[in-house]
Scaffold this motif. Structure first.
Motif, short mmCIF file in Angstrom:
data_model
loop_
_atom_site.label_atom_id
_atom_site.label_comp_id
_atom_site.label_asym_id
_atom_site.label_seq_id
_atom_site.Cartn_x
_atom_site.Cartn_y
_atom_site.Cartn_z
N ALA A 5 36.87 29.61 -10.59
CA ALA A 5 36.27 30.30 -9.45
C ALA A 5 35.98 29.59 -7.98
O ALA A 5 35.64 28.55 -7.86
N LYS A 6 36.73 30.15 -7.20
CA LYS A 6 36.90 29.53 -6.01
C LYS A 6 36.01 30.00 -4.77
O LYS A 6 35.60 31.09 -4.77
N ASN A 7 35.65 29.06 -3.82
CA ASN A 7 34.76 29.23 -2.48
C ASN A 7 33.32 29.94 -2.86
O ASN A 7 33.28 31.04 -2.49
N VAL A 8 33.03 29.57 -4.13
CA VAL A 8 31.59 30.37 -4.53
C VAL A 8 30.37 29.42 -4.16
O VAL A 8 30.58 28.25 -3.91
N THR A 9 29.31 29.98 -3.84
CA THR A 9 28.02 29.25 -3.78
C THR A 9 27.59 28.67 -5.07
O THR A 9 27.59 29.22 -6.16
N LEU A 10 27.24 27.35 -5.04
CA LEU A 10 26.89 26.58 -6.20
C LEU A 10 25.50 26.52 -6.40
O LEU A 10 24.71 26.44 -5.41
N GLN A 11 24.93 26.72 -7.68
CA GLN A 11 23.43 26.72 -7.75
C GLN A 11 23.27 25.79 -8.72
O GLN A 11 23.72 25.55 -9.70
N TYR A 12 21.87 25.17 -8.54
CA TYR A 12 21.26 24.08 -9.64
C TYR A 12 22.31 23.20 -10.33
O TYR A 12 22.53 23.17 -11.50
N ALA A 32 25.93 26.18 -12.01
CA ALA A 32 25.82 27.68 -11.83
C ALA A 32 26.48 28.10 -10.46
O ALA A 32 26.56 27.05 -9.45
N PHE A 33 27.01 29.37 -10.48
CA PHE A 33 27.89 29.66 -9.27
C PHE A 33 27.70 31.19 -9.11
O PHE A 33 27.67 31.82 -10.22
N ASP A 34 27.39 31.37 -7.82
CA ASP A 34 27.44 32.94 -7.59
C ASP A 34 28.51 33.67 -7.09
O ASP A 34 29.24 33.10 -6.43
N ALA A 73 32.71 39.45 -10.20
CA ALA A 73 32.05 38.81 -11.29
C ALA A 73 32.33 39.95 -12.44
O ALA A 73 32.64 39.49 -13.58
N LYS A 74 32.55 41.06 -12.04
CA LYS A 74 32.99 42.18 -13.20
C LYS A 74 34.44 41.96 -13.55
O LYS A 74 34.74 42.17 -14.63
N MET A 127 24.84 40.63 -6.50
CA MET A 127 25.47 39.37 -7.01
C MET A 127 25.07 39.08 -8.38
O MET A 127 24.30 39.35 -8.90
N THR A 128 26.36 38.16 -9.23
CA THR A 128 26.13 37.60 -10.38
C THR A 128 26.19 36.30 -10.52
O THR A 128 27.26 35.69 -9.66
N GLN A 129 25.48 35.68 -11.37
CA GLN A 129 25.56 34.08 -11.51
C GLN A 129 26.07 33.77 -12.90
O GLN A 129 25.82 34.15 -13.88
N PHE A 130 26.95 33.00 -13.02
CA PHE A 130 27.63 32.33 -13.97
C PHE A 130 27.34 30.89 -14.43
O PHE A 130 27.03 30.08 -13.34
#
Length: 222
Positions: free
Chosen positions: A12-19, A50-52, A58-59, A101-104
């Motif tokens: 997953a490239k250039n995604v916003t990182l979370q937690y 996590a990443f958004d 995401a689908k 947005m979806t978070q994985f």
């Protein structure tokens, strides 16, 4: 022993990182309803991030992972019908409306199934050098590499878990610490897999060459 075909590389490239919890292992405290630092050998200890992604991206990833589960099921008749990608959810605003947005979430357990300690995930910067300051905040930008594997949760639901392998943080965010006098220097984003393998520019899924022993599970996005 797991068939290596059961492991799929996800990039997953250039995604916003979370937690991000990459500087040490954490586990969820059910009494306080919060994640807290712990030793790698503690029960349910894990490194995680996590990443958004946009719902459209995401689908596409979700469908790739669902197809991978179906392929794994042809080799393992004990797997039930596909239910979800564990640790994934569609995001909502404070009013309960979907944000688009979806978070994985990808995790690596502190220990393997045999009790041996796992090595922590690889974390590099925009120049592909090891990062030493790993306590960056959510909202940082980067690339996540994980292995997707079919699992069954304690309730008997079948799905995909993402096993965290490596993170490249190209735009880290920290507590400013009085550093507002300095300008932000743009870091050139990687053209392909920053960890060494080539792949498409957004999300790649390729058969893994080696199996991992740490599994984890959680919820449903679509």
């Amino acid at each position: 022993m797991a068939d290596t075909s059961d492991f799929l590389k996800v990039l997953a490239k250039n995604v916003t990182l979370q937690y991000p919890k990459l500087h040490q292992t954490h586990r969820f405290n059910t009494a306080t309803q919060r994640s807290e630092p712990c030793a790698p050998t503690a029960s349910n200890a894990a490194w995680s991030v996590a990443f958004d992604m946009t719902d459209a991206d995401a689908k596409a990833l979700f469908n790739q992972l669902k197809d991978h589960y179906a392929a794994s099921r042809t080799r393992n008749s004990k797997l039930p019908e596909f239910k979800t990608v564990f640790g994934a959810k569609r995001l909502k605003d404070k009013d309960g409306n979907l944000t688009g947005m979806t978070q994985f979430t990808a995790k690596r357990n502190g220990t393997k199934k045999n009790g041996d300690r796992n090595e922590p995930p690889t974390v590099i910067d925009g120049a592909k050098q090891p990062m030493t300051k790993l306590d960056f905040w959510g909202g940082s930008v980067g690339t996540v590499r994980a292995w997707a594997v079919a699992v069954v949760d304690p309730d008997g639901n079948g799905g995909i878990s993402l096993l965290l392998d490596a993170v490249q943080c190209t735009e880290p965010k920290y507590g400013d610490g009085g550093m507002d006098d300095f300008d932000t220097v743009e870091v050139k984003k990687p053209a392909d897999d920053p960890f060494g393998d080539s792949g498409p520019a957004s999300v790649a899924a390729v058969k893994a060459k080696s199996a991992l022993d740490d599994l984890d599970a959680d919820s449903i996005p679509f």
